[in-house]
Motif scaffolding. Structure first.
Motif, mmCIF file in Angstrom:
data_model
loop_
_atom_site.group_PDB
_atom_site.id
_atom_site.type_symbol
_atom_site.label_atom_id
_atom_site.label_comp_id
_atom_site.label_asym_id
_atom_site.label_seq_id
_atom_site.Cartn_x
_atom_site.Cartn_y
_atom_site.Cartn_z
ATOM 1 N N ALA A 298 95.588 -18.373 35.758
ATOM 2 C CA ALA A 298 94.812 -17.549 34.834
ATOM 3 C C ALA A 298 93.706 -18.362 34.168
ATOM 4 O O ALA A 298 92.589 -17.877 33.970
ATOM 5 C CB ALA A 298 95.738 -16.946 33.780
ATOM 6 N N GLN A 299 94.003 -19.613 33.830
ATOM 7 C CA GLN A 299 92.970 -20.463 33.244
ATOM 8 C C GLN A 299 91.880 -20.758 34.271
ATOM 9 O O GLN A 299 90.689 -20.757 33.944
ATOM 10 C CB GLN A 299 93.573 -21.769 32.734
ATOM 11 C CG GLN A 299 92.547 -22.675 32.052
ATOM 12 C CD GLN A 299 93.156 -23.962 31.524
ATOM 13 O OE1 GLN A 299 94.342 -24.015 31.190
ATOM 14 N NE2 GLN A 299 92.358 -25.019 31.442
ATOM 15 N N ALA A 300 92.265 -20.994 35.504
ATOM 16 C CA ALA A 300 91.273 -21.296 36.539
ATOM 17 C C ALA A 300 90.367 -20.109 36.810
ATOM 18 O O ALA A 300 89.159 -20.261 36.975
ATOM 19 C CB ALA A 300 91.980 -21.724 37.828
ATOM 20 N N ALA A 301 90.945 -18.910 36.858
ATOM 21 C CA ALA A 301 90.185 -17.711 37.227
ATOM 22 C C ALA A 301 89.491 -17.060 36.045
ATOM 23 O O ALA A 301 88.535 -16.307 36.234
ATOM 24 C CB ALA A 301 91.115 -16.700 37.902
ATOM 25 N N GLY A 302 89.980 -17.315 34.825
ATOM 26 C CA GLY A 302 89.435 -16.619 33.674
ATOM 27 C C GLY A 302 89.816 -15.151 33.651
ATOM 28 O O GLY A 302 89.153 -14.337 33.007
ATOM 29 N N GLN A 303 90.888 -14.810 34.338
ATOM 30 C CA GLN A 303 91.376 -13.436 34.419
ATOM 31 C C GLN A 303 92.904 -13.463 34.348
ATOM 32 O O GLN A 303 93.533 -14.452 34.717
ATOM 33 C CB GLN A 303 90.959 -12.782 35.745
ATOM 34 C CG GLN A 303 89.463 -12.620 35.941
ATOM 35 C CD GLN A 303 88.885 -11.498 35.091
ATOM 36 O OE1 GLN A 303 89.601 -10.579 34.710
ATOM 37 N NE2 GLN A 303 87.599 -11.573 34.805
ATOM 38 N N PRO A 304 93.520 -12.373 33.884
ATOM 39 C CA PRO A 304 94.995 -12.348 33.859
ATOM 40 C C PRO A 304 95.580 -12.428 35.256
ATOM 41 O O PRO A 304 94.959 -12.003 36.233
ATOM 42 C CB PRO A 304 95.315 -10.991 33.198
ATOM 43 C CG PRO A 304 94.082 -10.163 33.401
ATOM 44 C CD PRO A 304 92.930 -11.116 33.372
ATOM 45 N N ALA B 296 93.078 -3.955 40.457
ATOM 46 C CA ALA B 296 92.279 -5.172 40.575
ATOM 47 C C ALA B 296 91.087 -4.970 41.500
ATOM 48 O O ALA B 296 89.977 -5.457 41.232
ATOM 49 C CB ALA B 296 93.147 -6.322 41.076
ATOM 50 N N ALA B 297 91.297 -4.253 42.598
ATOM 51 C CA ALA B 297 90.234 -4.068 43.590
ATOM 52 C C ALA B 297 89.066 -3.255 43.049
ATOM 53 O O ALA B 297 87.957 -3.318 43.596
ATOM 54 C CB ALA B 297 90.801 -3.401 44.839
ATOM 55 N N ARG C 49 84.656 -18.307 40.479
ATOM 56 C CA ARG C 49 84.257 -18.002 39.099
ATOM 57 C C ARG C 49 82.948 -18.699 38.754
ATOM 58 O O ARG C 49 82.076 -18.113 38.091
ATOM 59 C CB ARG C 49 85.372 -18.437 38.150
ATOM 60 C CG ARG C 49 85.078 -18.202 36.674
ATOM 61 C CD ARG C 49 86.220 -18.756 35.838
ATOM 62 N NE ARG C 49 85.976 -18.632 34.413
ATOM 63 C CZ ARG C 49 86.747 -19.148 33.472
ATOM 64 N NH1 ARG C 49 87.847 -19.817 33.813
ATOM 65 N NH2 ARG C 49 86.447 -19.000 32.193
ATOM 66 N N ASN C 50 82.785 -19.951 39.193
ATOM 67 C CA ASN C 50 81.552 -20.680 38.916
ATOM 68 C C ASN C 50 80.340 -20.028 39.577
ATOM 69 O O ASN C 50 79.209 -20.213 39.135
ATOM 70 C CB ASN C 50 81.675 -22.128 39.395
ATOM 71 C CG ASN C 50 82.595 -22.957 38.510
ATOM 72 O OD1 ASN C 50 82.972 -22.543 37.412
ATOM 73 N ND2 ASN C 50 82.974 -24.143 38.976
ATOM 74 N N GLN C 51 80.591 -19.261 40.632
ATOM 75 C CA GLN C 51 79.512 -18.532 41.301
ATOM 76 C C GLN C 51 79.241 -17.176 40.660
ATOM 77 O O GLN C 51 78.435 -16.399 41.159
ATOM 78 C CB GLN C 51 79.860 -18.341 42.779
ATOM 79 C CG GLN C 51 79.918 -19.624 43.583
ATOM 80 C CD GLN C 51 80.301 -19.388 45.039
ATOM 81 O OE1 GLN C 51 80.307 -18.248 45.505
ATOM 82 N NE2 GLN C 51 80.612 -20.458 45.752
ATOM 83 N N GLY C 52 79.936 -16.898 39.561
ATOM 84 C CA GLY C 52 79.730 -15.630 38.871
ATOM 85 C C GLY C 52 80.557 -14.483 39.425
ATOM 86 O O GLY C 52 80.328 -13.328 39.058
ATOM 87 N N LYS C 53 81.523 -14.792 40.282
ATOM 88 C CA LYS C 53 82.354 -13.758 40.880
ATOM 89 C C LYS C 53 83.558 -13.456 39.986
ATOM 90 O O LYS C 53 84.082 -14.328 39.296
ATOM 91 C CB LYS C 53 82.847 -14.179 42.260
ATOM 92 C CG LYS C 53 81.738 -14.575 43.233
ATOM 93 C CD LYS C 53 80.789 -13.417 43.507
ATOM 94 C CE LYS C 53 79.722 -13.814 44.526
ATOM 95 N NZ LYS C 53 78.744 -12.704 44.752
ATOM 96 N N VAL C 54 83.976 -12.207 40.023
ATOM 97 C CA VAL C 54 85.222 -11.817 39.364
ATOM 98 C C VAL C 54 86.336 -11.976 40.382
ATOM 99 O O VAL C 54 86.359 -11.287 41.404
ATOM 100 C CB VAL C 54 85.170 -10.363 38.857
ATOM 101 C CG1 VAL C 54 86.527 -9.956 38.270
ATOM 102 C CG2 VAL C 54 84.065 -10.198 37.819
ATOM 103 N N VAL C 55 87.254 -12.914 40.131
ATOM 104 C CA VAL C 55 88.344 -13.177 41.071
ATOM 105 C C VAL C 55 89.663 -12.874 40.373
ATOM 106 O O VAL C 55 89.931 -13.360 39.284
ATOM 107 C CB VAL C 55 88.303 -14.633 41.594
ATOM 108 C CG1 VAL C 55 88.304 -15.645 40.452
ATOM 109 C CG2 VAL C 55 89.460 -14.903 42.541
#
Length: 457
Positions: free
Chosen positions: A56-62, A83-84, A34-40
């Motif tokens: 979810a908090q770590a990834a910023g995604q559900p 997701a893919a 996520r810090n690299q701007g990737k959607v994980v």
């Protein structure tokens, strides 16, 4: 025939057993990407509630839970496919040991051809790590282990001893030094809820991200060949029953938070409007047609729940008005007359059902079961370290996945349905729609309300 597909790099993070550091490593990787701007996009194997909150908090995604028995193959396939389409990386955290359970983490990884990395706590071992990894890699021929992450590594020499004994073709991807500042806080049912320690988790996530970045692990994972996910032939949201025009009040706070996001999504897809409320802090219920009291940690907040007499009166009136209520696990405890916490202090609860709840130390009950509801069977699971005594005769029991003994009791008085089971709504949307619509008759004749509220004055 539906042949749509989507591809992106994906990795299954497994371990030889519980307690090896899977969640810590998965969260660190998710934050680093996520810090690299990737959607994980992160998924959690099995019915766990707490790990997904943290991830979810770590990834910023559900984060969705994936379980082949509880949710089904089509559901899991659909979630991966969706997701893919938008993710740069998919991470799947396993449950327990790689081959534990039926179905196991290995079953899910094999079905979707996901490459596996093994997280192993190497404290107290060296060359044996290689032997264990070789055993895991050779146990089945339908899985692909692509690397080892050695957790709690003591030194550079320790790393070298492990690395020289690994099976051919399975590299040491990272050696994470012993560092208590990376570990995630736990309590009796698992990790501490993310909302309770959000700032502390942020510090741990960033430290973990720095560790895996120093090992160049995120960059290595992004070079993995993409995994292709095919859309299911039978999309699970087609022809859903309707809850249009129904408003469902959902208890959601520090005491009641064991909620599958998939359950909320399904209710909204069926047309229901959701209104959240806090039994801890609110004095009134939202305007609604049905209530859902999910699981959580009422035993930690029992004094506050007992002190909120206005909310208890509001829910009792909702019960008197013969409106549908679903109470699961912690919600069941809330519906009893009293709850005795770990300090052996007894607190007054709702009193909708006769009975008394009490915590019982480290021994617990868990397992996958089917709730035999009058509306239809719904799969789910149980996981609790409490007991309910003095309860009425149940209308049914859960049916265990692989054991003939009766499972958790299912109670129904008026339109209250209460059980220790946590239900996965997508397993039987039609039954869930009937449950919340109030269209079905009570399983027994309504009881005298005054006889029920023994502890409520």
């Amino acid at each position: 025939m539906n042949t749509a597909n989507a591809s992106c790099p994906a990795l299954f993070i497994a371990a030889p057993s519980s307690g090896q550091g899977k969640t810590t490593v998965t969260a660190a990787l998710a934050r680093a990407l996520r810090n690299q701007g990737k959607v994980v996009r992160v998924f959690k194997t099995g019915p766990d509630y707490l790990d997904p909150q943290v991830l979810a908090q770590a990834a910023g995604q559900p984060v969705d839970q994936l379980d082949l028995w509880m949710a089904g193959e089509a559901y899991c396939r659909q979630r991966f496919y969706e997701a893919a389409q938008t993710a740069d990386m998919i991470l799947v955290e396993g449950a327990m040991g790689l081959f534990d359970g039926e179905p196991s983490s290995a079953d899910l990884a094999a079905l979707f051809d996901l490459p596996l990395v093994v997280v192993m706590d190497v404290k107290g071992m060296a060359q044996t790590a290689g032997a264990l990894l070789a055993g895991l890699a050779g146990f089945r021929d339908d899985i692909r282990i692509v690397g080892l992450i050695a957790n709690n590594c003591g030194s550079q020499r320790h790393r070298e001893l492990i690395e020289t004994t690994l099976p051919q073709g399975i590299p040491l991807l990272a050696a994470i030094a012993r560092n208590p500042e990376l570990a995630l806080p736990e309590r009796h049912l698992g990790l501490v809820q993310a909302d309770e320690i959000r700032d502390d988790l942020e510090v741990r996530f960033e430290k973990g991200a720095s560790v895996v970045e120093a090992e160049n692990l995120p960059q290595t994972l992004l070079t993995l060949p993409p995994v292709t996910f095919t859309a299911p032939a039978d999309v699970v949201t087609v022809d859903l029953p309707s809850l249009a025009g129904r408003t469902i009040g959902v208890a959601k706070d520090a005491a009641f938070s064991f909620i599958y996001q998939a359950n909320l999504d399904l209710l909204e897809q069926m047309g229901a409007q959701l209104r959240f409320f806090s039994p801890l802090t609110d004095s009134n219920l939202p305007s609604c047609d049905a209530l859902w009291l999910p699981g959580g940690y009422p035993e930690i907040h029992s004094a506050t729940l007992a002190a909120n007499s206005a909310m208890r009166a509001a829910i009792r009136q909702f019960f008197i008005d013969d409106k549908p209520i679903l109470a699961e696990c912690g919600g069941l405890l809330y519906c009893l007359e009293t709850l005795t916490d770990y300090d052996d202090t007894t607190h007054t609860m709702l009193g909708l059902l006769p009975g008394h709840g009490a915590m019982r130390g480290r021994r617990g009950c868990q397992g996958m079961q089917t709730a035999a509801l009058p509306e239809g069977p719904v799969r789910g699971h149980a996981h609790h370290r409490s007991m309910a005594e003095g309860t009425p005769e149940p209308i049914a029991h859960g049916e265990r996945q692989r054991h003939p003994a009766p499972g958790e009791a299912i109670f129904r008085d008026r339109r209250l349905t209460a059980t220790y089971l946590h239900l996965f709504f997508a397993n039987n949307p039609a039954a869930i729609a009937l449950l919340f619509s109030g269209k079905t008759s009570p399983a027994r004749q309504p009881i005298d309300f005054e006889d029920t509220l023994h502890a409520v004055k």
